[in-house]
Enzyme design. Structure first.
Site, PDB file in Angstrom:
ATOM      1  N   ASN A   9       0.879  -1.171   0.000  1.00 60.78           N
ATOM      2  CA  ASN A   9       0.000   0.000   0.000  1.00 60.78           C
ATOM      3  C   ASN A   9       0.916   1.219   0.000  1.00 60.78           C
ATOM      4  O   ASN A   9       1.510   1.555   1.019  1.00 60.78           O
ATOM      5  CB  ASN A   9      -0.888  -0.026   1.252  1.00 60.78           C
ATOM      6  CG  ASN A   9      -1.705   1.250   1.401  1.00 60.78           C
ATOM      7  OD1 ASN A   9      -1.712   2.098   0.514  1.00 60.78           O
ATOM      8  ND2 ASN A   9      -2.383   1.387   2.533  1.00 60.78           N
ATOM      9  N   LYS A  11       0.154   4.203  -0.197  1.00 63.90           N
ATOM     10  CA  LYS A  11      -0.460   5.397   0.402  1.00 63.90           C
ATOM     11  C   LYS A  11      -0.222   6.602  -0.515  1.00 63.90           C
ATOM     12  O   LYS A  11      -0.103   6.419  -1.730  1.00 63.90           O
ATOM     13  CB  LYS A  11       0.049   5.606   1.832  1.00 63.90           C
ATOM     14  CG  LYS A  11      -0.115   4.313   2.661  1.00 63.90           C
ATOM     15  CD  LYS A  11       0.043   4.499   4.134  1.00 63.90           C
ATOM     16  CE  LYS A  11      -0.170   3.156   4.831  1.00 63.90           C
ATOM     17  NZ  LYS A  11      -0.070   3.247   6.291  1.00 63.90           N
ATOM     18  N   HIS A  92      -9.434   0.950   4.918  1.00 64.25           N
ATOM     19  CA  HIS A  92      -8.150   1.170   5.603  1.00 64.25           C
ATOM     20  C   HIS A  92      -8.384   2.069   6.824  1.00 64.25           C
ATOM     21  O   HIS A  92      -9.230   2.974   6.776  1.00 64.25           O
ATOM     22  CB  HIS A  92      -7.149   1.825   4.643  1.00 64.25           C
ATOM     23  CG  HIS A  92      -5.761   1.822   5.209  1.00 64.25           C
ATOM     24  ND1 HIS A  92      -5.341   2.764   6.105  1.00 64.25           N
ATOM     25  CD2 HIS A  92      -4.736   0.964   5.043  1.00 64.25           C
ATOM     26  CE1 HIS A  92      -4.082   2.486   6.458  1.00 64.25           C
ATOM     27  NE2 HIS A  92      -3.700   1.404   5.832  1.00 64.25           N
ATOM     28  N   GLU A  94      -6.860   4.506   7.896  1.00 63.03           N
ATOM     29  CA  GLU A  94      -6.721   5.946   7.625  1.00 63.03           C
ATOM     30  C   GLU A  94      -7.995   6.505   6.987  1.00 63.03           C
ATOM     31  O   GLU A  94      -8.383   7.648   7.244  1.00 63.03           O
ATOM     32  CB  GLU A  94      -5.478   6.189   6.749  1.00 63.03           C
ATOM     33  CG  GLU A  94      -4.199   5.968   7.560  1.00 63.03           C
ATOM     34  CD  GLU A  94      -3.004   5.461   6.784  1.00 63.03           C
ATOM     35  OE1 GLU A  94      -2.969   5.573   5.553  1.00 63.03           O
ATOM     36  OE2 GLU A  94      -2.088   4.919   7.449  1.00 63.03           O
ATOM     37  N   GLU A 164      -5.084  -5.045  10.512  1.00 66.69           N
ATOM     38  CA  GLU A 164      -4.115  -3.977  10.704  1.00 66.69           C
ATOM     39  C   GLU A 164      -4.399  -3.256  12.017  1.00 66.69           C
ATOM     40  O   GLU A 164      -5.226  -2.329  12.049  1.00 66.69           O
ATOM     41  CB  GLU A 164      -4.195  -2.968   9.553  1.00 66.69           C
ATOM     42  CG  GLU A 164      -3.834  -3.532   8.202  1.00 66.69           C
ATOM     43  CD  GLU A 164      -3.274  -2.469   7.266  1.00 66.69           C
ATOM     44  OE1 GLU A 164      -2.181  -2.689   6.738  1.00 66.69           O
ATOM     45  OE2 GLU A 164      -3.909  -1.414   7.092  1.00 66.69           O
ATOM     46  N   GLY A 170       2.667   2.300  10.744  1.00 65.15           N
ATOM     47  CA  GLY A 170       3.601   3.406  10.579  1.00 65.15           C
ATOM     48  C   GLY A 170       4.285   3.830  11.867  1.00 65.15           C
ATOM     49  O   GLY A 170       4.903   4.896  11.931  1.00 65.15           O
ATOM     50  N   SER A 209       3.747  -2.099  10.297  1.00 64.05           N
ATOM     51  CA  SER A 209       5.200  -2.122  10.520  1.00 64.05           C
ATOM     52  C   SER A 209       5.862  -3.456  10.158  1.00 64.05           C
ATOM     53  O   SER A 209       6.795  -3.887  10.821  1.00 64.05           O
ATOM     54  CB  SER A 209       5.522  -1.717  11.956  1.00 64.05           C
ATOM     55  OG  SER A 209       5.062  -0.387  12.212  1.00 64.05           O
TER      56      SER A 209
HETATM   57  P1  13P Z   1       3.160   0.389   7.638  1.00 66.07           P
HETATM   58  O1  13P Z   1       3.671  -0.908   7.028  1.00 66.07           O
HETATM   59  O2  13P Z   1       3.869   1.591   7.137  1.00 66.07           O
HETATM   60  O3  13P Z   1       3.072   0.288   9.117  1.00 66.07           O
HETATM   61  O4  13P Z   1       1.646   0.557   7.118  1.00 66.07           O
HETATM   62  C1  13P Z   1       0.767  -0.495   7.215  1.00 66.07           C
HETATM   63  C2  13P Z   1      -0.443  -0.166   6.436  1.00 66.07           C
HETATM   64  O5  13P Z   1      -1.222   0.692   6.820  1.00 66.07           O
HETATM   65  C3  13P Z   1      -0.667  -0.883   5.183  1.00 66.07           C
HETATM   66  O6  13P Z   1      -1.950  -0.666   4.698  1.00 66.07           O
END
Ligand code: 13P
Length: 248
Positions: A9, A11, A92, A94, A164, A170, A209
């Site tokens: 992803n 982002k 997601h 976010e 997740e 992150g 992560s």
């Molecule tokens: P990270 O791997 O940067 O922690 O992000 C995970 C994520 O949100 C994947 O959709």
């Protein structure tokens, strides 16, 4: 046997030049290994051109629950299909937390994706507060139930679930393999209570992560069937190592 699948992803990262370099590095390194990259909308055409004929599929990070019309700024499932997408992330954390997407909206996006023939990657997961107050399973169950209510448990035969935990996204704070496995097993048993066969074949990815250094032990867990990778999916060597760890 479930086949593990790793998705990146990206982002809101990348540029034409950066993506070209990343995709050019991934393509030969992942030859024969199925993987997915979920890129920002403007770069779908670039992913399609660069990855056609490779073992890497591409997809988007969001879609509209509407099929067409006066919805300024939205992107429909059929538009994603025009660019050869096979996958789309829905729900997601976010999107849920920053853009206010409710469980019900996420469920209607999931339905729109499947109706067009896309495979939704349905994200679920608890916040730190929720984990600390002991409601992790209740939150994940509520998020899954919204989708099952609208689309039926049978729809999970053509979907991927990504667990997740929000506190691990992150932050560099990965869920331990045991913590992740426990929630994955919960998800599978919850689905199994409704349909054992669907539960058995459901791919449940872990995200939060994941990096090359911790991928192997996460992927070794019996109910972890791949990963949804944020930051590390932007670094070719990292993403390739994670995909290879999953393919072992
Ligand atoms: P990270 O791997 O940067 O922690 O992000 C995970 C994520 O949100 C994947 O959709």
């Amino acid at each position: 046997m479930r086949k593990k699948l790793v998705a990146g992803n990206w982002k809101m990262h990348g540029s034409l030049a950066e993506n070209a370099a990343l995709l050019a590095a991934l393509k030969p390194a992942l030859e024969g290994i199925k993987a997915v990259v979920c890129v920002p909308f403007p770069y779908l055409a670039q992913a399609q051109a660069a990855l056609a004929g490779s073992s890497i599929a591409w997809g988007a990070q969001n879609l509209s629950e509407q099929s067409k019309g006066a919805f300024t700024g939205e992107v429909s499932a059929s538009m994603l299909l025009d660019f050869g997408c096979q996958y789309v992330i829905v729900g997601h954390s976010e999107r849920r937390s920053l853009y206010g997407e409710s469980d019900e909206l996420v469920a209607s996006k999931y339905v729109a994706a499947q109706a067009a023939g896309l495979t939704p990657i349905l994200c679920v997961g608890e916040s730190l507060d929720e984990r600390e107050s002991g409601v992790t399973e209740a939150v994940v169950a509520r998020q899954l139930d919204a989708v099952i209510k609208l689309a039926g448990v049978g729809s999970l035969a053509k979907a991927i679930v990504a667990y997740e935990p929000v506190w691990a996204i992150g932050t560099g704070k990965t869920a331990s393999p045991e913590q992740a496995q426990a929630v994955h097993a919960f998800i599978r048993s919850k689905i199994a209570a409704l349909d054992a066969d669907i539960a058995k074949q459901l791919v449940i990815q872990y995200g939060g992560s994941v990096k090359a250094a911790n991928a192997a032990e996460l992927m070794a867990q019996p109910d972890i069937d791949g990963g949804l990778i944020g930051g590390a999916s932007l670094v070719a060597d990292e993403f390739v190592a994670i995909c290879r760890a999953a393919a072992k």
